[in-house]
Enzyme design. Structure first.
Site: not given
Length: 210
Positions: A13, A15, A18
């Protein structure tokens, strides 16, 4: 990201939300809620003993086509998943906020976005007008290859091609990667019909066999 992959884990995940920037300017990855294990045996134990994460498939605009199509055979637990997301992020950084396959204003536009992603139709012309855009275009193009087998296979490979822009990779990281033992003791199948099967090679390599 290189350190994470070296440890046998996939973020899944990746992105901008993050990635935090420390006070010393270094980046830090956060939010490991959907982290994956490259090793299927570890992955199975993780799913059995822990609660399944609410978000199973990452964030749509940073999600590789094979995740969107939910391909099987361990493909979505390869470093190439994060490599794709990294390519999307760097396009966004270089172009100051645009997405490679077109900006999305609503969820209704996502299917068309992913169709362009599956075909590798990203906006190569726009990035060339930005500083270092042409250099980044070469790297991003390899990160965003629709077929994961044609992408960079590790974050370390990406770092090598980034040298003209960021300088040499630190000797510590390079040495860590290159000094790993060449003695292989176990082979794990991560794709195809035999996915998940492991072989202890010590049982096969005898009398100095290679």
């Amino acid at each position: 990201l290189h350190a994470l992959h070296t440890a046998g884990k996939i973020h899944r995940d990746l992105k901008p939300d993050n990635v935090l920037i420390r006070s010393n300017g270094k980046a830090a990855l956060t939010d490991f809620g959907v982290i994956g294990e490259m090793d299927k045996s570890k992955r199975s134990k993780l799913l059995f003993w822990s609660n399944r994460p609410k978000q199973l498939h990452g964030t749509p605009v940073y999600m590789a086509p094979e995740m969107y199509k939910r391909e099987k055979g361990g493909v979505t637990y390869l470093p190439t998943i994060d490599i794709w997301s990294f390519g999307v992020m760097m396009y966004e950084v270089v172009t100051e906020g645009d997405l490679p396959f077109g900006n999305i204003k609503s969820e209704l536009e996502f299917p068309d976005y992913m169709e362009r992603a599956k075909k590798g139709e990203w906006n190569k012309m726009k990035i060339n007008s930005f500083p270092n855009g042409k250099d980044w275009a070469v790297i991003i193009d390899k990160c965003l290859a629709p077929d994961y087998r044609n992408r960079y296979q590790s974050a370390f490979e990406v770092l090598q091609d980034m040298k003209p822009m960021i300088g040499n990779v630190t000797s510590r990281m390079e040495q860590e990667y290159l000094s790993r033992s060449t003695a292989i003791s176990r082979l794990s199948i991560t794709q195809g019909e035999d996915w998940g099967i492991g072989y202890n090679l010590k049982n096969y390599l005898k009398n100095g066999g290679r």
